[in-house]
Design a protein around this motif. Structure first.
Motif, PDB file in Angstrom:
ATOM      1  N   ASN A 224       0.793  -1.229   0.000  1.00  0.00           N
ATOM      2  CA  ASN A 224       0.000   0.000   0.000  1.00  0.00           C
ATOM      3  C   ASN A 224       0.827   1.282   0.000  1.00  0.00           C
ATOM      4  N   ARG A 225       2.078   1.204   0.491  1.00  0.00           N
ATOM      5  CA  ARG A 225       2.915   2.400   0.539  1.00  0.00           C
ATOM      6  C   ARG A 225       4.371   2.053   0.185  1.00  0.00           C
ATOM      7  N   PRO A 226       4.624   1.626  -1.054  1.00  0.00           N
ATOM      8  CA  PRO A 226       6.007   1.312  -1.448  1.00  0.00           C
ATOM      9  C   PRO A 226       6.898   2.532  -1.311  1.00  0.00           C
ATOM     10  N   ALA A 227       8.117   2.323  -0.790  1.00  0.00           N
ATOM     11  CA  ALA A 227       9.007   3.442  -0.477  1.00  0.00           C
ATOM     12  C   ALA A 227       9.634   4.062  -1.717  1.00  0.00           C
ATOM     13  N   ASN A 228       9.744   3.293  -2.792  1.00  0.00           N
ATOM     14  CA  ASN A 228      10.359   3.812  -4.012  1.00  0.00           C
ATOM     15  C   ASN A 228       9.902   2.984  -5.208  1.00  0.00           C
ATOM     16  N   LEU A 229      10.378   3.354  -6.397  1.00  0.00           N
ATOM     17  CA  LEU A 229       9.945   2.671  -7.613  1.00  0.00           C
ATOM     18  C   LEU A 229      10.392   1.208  -7.651  1.00  0.00           C
ATOM     19  N   PHE A 230      11.556   0.903  -7.056  1.00  0.00           N
ATOM     20  CA  PHE A 230      11.986  -0.498  -7.030  1.00  0.00           C
ATOM     21  C   PHE A 230      10.998  -1.342  -6.242  1.00  0.00           C
ATOM     22  N   VAL A 231      10.607  -0.888  -5.076  1.00  0.00           N
ATOM     23  CA  VAL A 231       9.652  -1.636  -4.246  1.00  0.00           C
ATOM     24  C   VAL A 231       8.320  -1.779  -4.988  1.00  0.00           C
ATOM     25  N   ALA A 232       7.867  -0.687  -5.608  1.00  0.00           N
ATOM     26  CA  ALA A 232       6.605  -0.715  -6.347  1.00  0.00           C
ATOM     27  C   ALA A 232       6.637  -1.741  -7.471  1.00  0.00           C
ATOM     28  N   GLY A 233       7.805  -1.880  -8.121  1.00  0.00           N
ATOM     29  CA  GLY A 233       7.937  -2.808  -9.226  1.00  0.00           C
ATOM     30  C   GLY A 233       8.243  -4.223  -8.810  1.00  0.00           C
ATOM     31  N   PHE A 234       8.641  -4.429  -7.551  1.00  0.00           N
ATOM     32  CA  PHE A 234       9.018  -5.763  -7.079  1.00  0.00           C
ATOM     33  C   PHE A 234       7.865  -6.464  -6.370  1.00  0.00           C
ATOM     34  N   ILE A 235       7.092  -5.699  -5.614  1.00  0.00           N
ATOM     35  CA  ILE A 235       6.025  -6.272  -4.793  1.00  0.00           C
ATOM     36  C   ILE A 235       4.695  -6.210  -5.540  1.00  0.00           C
ATOM     37  N   GLY A 236       3.974  -7.310  -5.512  1.00  0.00           N
ATOM     38  CA  GLY A 236       2.671  -7.377  -6.153  1.00  0.00           C
ATOM     39  C   GLY A 236       2.717  -8.237  -7.397  1.00  0.00           C
ATOM     40  N   SER A 237       1.627  -8.943  -7.661  1.00  0.00           N
ATOM     41  CA  SER A 237       1.536  -9.764  -8.866  1.00  0.00           C
ATOM     42  C   SER A 237       0.131  -9.595  -9.445  1.00  0.00           C
ATOM     43  N   PRO A 238       0.002  -8.830 -10.516  1.00  0.00           N
ATOM     44  CA  PRO A 238       1.063  -8.152 -11.275  1.00  0.00           C
ATOM     45  C   PRO A 238       1.639  -6.981 -10.485  1.00  0.00           C
ATOM     46  N   PHE A 352       5.989   9.270  -7.274  1.00  0.00           N
ATOM     47  CA  PHE A 352       7.407   9.070  -6.988  1.00  0.00           C
ATOM     48  C   PHE A 352       8.244  10.150  -7.673  1.00  0.00           C
ATOM     49  N   ASP A 353       9.275  10.599  -6.974  1.00  0.00           N
ATOM     50  CA  ASP A 353      10.234  11.543  -7.536  1.00  0.00           C
ATOM     51  C   ASP A 353      10.992  10.841  -8.673  1.00  0.00           C
ATOM     52  N   SER A 354      10.944  11.410  -9.875  1.00  0.00           N
ATOM     53  CA  SER A 354      11.570  10.749 -11.029  1.00  0.00           C
ATOM     54  C   SER A 354      13.089  10.669 -10.905  1.00  0.00           C
ATOM     55  N   GLU A 355      13.689  11.625 -10.189  1.00  0.00           N
ATOM     56  CA  GLU A 355      15.137  11.648 -10.069  1.00  0.00           C
ATOM     57  C   GLU A 355      15.643  10.689  -8.989  1.00  0.00           C
ATOM     58  N   SER A 356      15.075  10.782  -7.790  1.00  0.00           N
ATOM     59  CA  SER A 356      15.532   9.935  -6.682  1.00  0.00           C
ATOM     60  C   SER A 356      14.816   8.596  -6.642  1.00  0.00           C
ATOM     61  N   THR A 357      13.681   8.488  -7.319  1.00  0.00           N
ATOM     62  CA  THR A 357      12.753   7.337  -7.352  1.00  0.00           C
ATOM     63  C   THR A 357      12.032   7.132  -6.009  1.00  0.00           C
ATOM     64  N   GLU A 358      12.222   8.048  -5.041  1.00  0.00           N
ATOM     65  CA  GLU A 358      11.584   7.897  -3.727  1.00  0.00           C
ATOM     66  C   GLU A 358      10.128   8.319  -3.768  1.00  0.00           C
TER      67      GLU A 358
END
Length: 361
Positions: A224-238, A352-358
Motif C-alpha cells: 500500500n505504501r512502497p518506499a520507491n519505484l523499485f519496491v513498487a515494481g518488485f512487490i505485487g503480482s502483477p 514518486f520523484d523521477s530523479e531519486s525514485t523515492e
C-alpha cells in the motif's frame, strides 16, 4: 531474542566493492522477519553473517545486549535450516533429529523427550524410524525443521527452505511454518526471493536490492505504501503500473498526455513543490474502475486476457503505445482487441520523484 545490526557491511577478499553495506536493522524478539530480494542482492550473505558463517567486515551485530561479531556459530544459540535439508542419509529420522543433542552429550531421556515433542508438533511421528530416502521432500523438510527445533535455540535462521518443493507443497508448508512460529514464539529470520512467501508469512519484511535496504515494514506497507519505484515494481503480482510525466497546474499529465489525473486532496500538498517537475505515477491493477469518470480517464485496448477465476487480468495498450495491466472481476465480459473506458481511483494513486525514485505522497 532481539537482534540489532549497526552499519553492517561485507566485502569479500579480492573484490573491489562491498556485497552489502550500511545495513541498519532491529529485529524484535519473537518476530518472523523475512529478508526478501532478487538473486544476488546480498540476502544470503546477510543471513550467513548473522549465523557466523561469514565474517563481518564492518559494523556491529548484537544478540540482545551481547556483541557477537567474533562469536563462533556454535556459541550463538542459533539453529539453521538450509535449502538442501542436509540430512544424514544413513541415519533414521529420529537419529537425524537427535544428532546435535547427542553431540552435546545431553541425557538420553532429554533427547527422547525433545525429539518426540518436535515430531508431534511437525506430525512426523509415523516415520521417525524411516530413512530420508524413504520419505517425501515435504517430510524431509519437516525433519530438517525438527532437527533445529530440538535444540530450542534463541534464533531460527532459514535460507530458502521451501525452494525445492512443488507449488502445492510450498503453499502447505508456508501455513505450517506460520503455525510453528506462533507455537514456538522464537525469533525467526527467513531468506527468500519469493514475494508470496514474504507477504504471507512475515510479521516484518526487509527488502534488499544491490546490497542495500530498500524498505522495512509490515507486508501491507509494501503493497500500500512502497518506499520507491523499485519496491513498487518488485512487490505485487502483477506489479504496480507506472507512468512517467510531470505536474501541470496541480494535475499529473503523462508524457504523451494520454493520462491526466488530479491527485487526492490529501496528496496535493506534498506534490505542490513538484509543479512543473518530472514525477512518476503508480497505480495497482485493481484500482482501475470500469467506465468513464470525471477525472483520470483511460481508453485501453485489450491485448491479452488472463482468466484467474475470481478475477480477470487485462493486458492493455494505451493510445501512446504504453501498456498497463488492469484487474477486473472474473464475471465481467471482455474480448481481445476491444476498446474499453476506465478511470483511475484517486485514492489508489502513488507518486514518486523521477530523479531519486523515492515516494512523494
Amino acid at each position: 531474542m532481539k537482534i540489532t545490526l549497526n552499519n553492517i557491511g561485507k566485502k569479500y577478499e579480492g573484490r573491489e566493492n562491498f556485497t552489502i553495506r550500511h545495513i541498519n536493522l532491529e529485529i524484535e524478539d519473537k518476530d518472523f522477519c523475512v529478508i526478501l530480494g532478487p538473486s544476488g542482492c546480498g540476502k544470503s550473505t546477510l543471513l550467513r553473517m548473522i549465523a557466523g558463517l561469514n565474517s563481518i567486515t564492518e559494523g556491529e551485530l548484537y544478540f540482545g545486549d551481547r556483541l557477537i561479531n567474533k562469536v563462533e556459530p556454535k556459541d550463538r544459540d542459533i539453529a539453521m535450516v538450509f535449502q538442501s535439508y542436509a540430512l544424514y542419509p544413513h541415519m533414521t529420522v529420529y537419529d537425524n533429529m537427535a544428532f546435535s543433542l547427542a553431540m552435546r552429550k545431553e541425557r538420553k531421556e532429554v533427547i527422547h523427550e525433545r525429539v518426540m515433542e518436535a515430531a508431534e508438533i511437525l506430525q512426523i511421528t509415523d516415520y521417525l524410524y524411516s530413512r530420508p530416502s524413504d520419505i517425501s521432500g515435504g517430510q524431509r523438510q519437516r525433519v530438517a525443521l525438527g532437527r533445529a527445533m530440538v535444540r530450542k535455540p534463541a534464533v531460527f535462521l532459514m535460507d530458502e527452505p521451501l525452494s525445492n518443493l512443488d507449488a502445492k507443497l510450498r503453499e502447505h508448508m508456508r501455513v505450517e511454518l506460520v503455525r510453528l512460529h506462533k507455537s514456538l514464539q522464537t525469533t525467526s529470520i527467513y531468506v527468500t526471493h519469493d514475494q508470496t512467501e514474504a507477504m504471507t508469512m512475515a510479521t516484518r519484511i526487509v527488502l534488499l536490492d544491490g546490497g542495500k535496504i530498500q524498505q522495512v515494514g509490515k507486508p501491507e506497507d509494501f503493497y500500500n505504501r512502497p518506499a520507491n519505484l523499485f519496491v513498487a515494481g518488485f512487490i505485487g503480482s502483477p506489479t504496480m503500473n507506472t507512468f512517467s510525466g510531470k505536474m501541470e497546474n496541480g494535475v499529473f499529465v503523462s508524457d504523451n498526455g494520454v493520462i491526466r489525473v488530479s491527485p487526492a486532496p490529501e496528496d496535493a500538498a506534498s506534490l505542490a513543490p513538484y509543479e512543473g517537475k518530472a514525477v512518476h505515477l503508480g497505480i495497482r491493477s485493481e484500482r482501475f474502475i470500469a467506465g468513464e469518470g470525471e477525472d483520470g480517464k483511460v481508453k485501453a485496448k485489450i491485448d491479452v486476457i488472463e482468466m484467474l477465476g475470481k478475477e480477470k487480468l487485462l493486458y492493455c495498450s494505451l493510445d501512446d503505445g504504453s501498456t498497463c495491466v488492469i484487474s477486473q472481476p472474473g464475471y465481467y465480459e471482455y474480448a481481445h482487441d476491444e476498446l474499453h473506458n476506465f478511470h483511475l481511483d484517486k485514492e489508489g494513486l502513488h507518486f514518486f520523484d523521477s530523479e531519486s525514485t523515492e515516494r512523494i505522497n
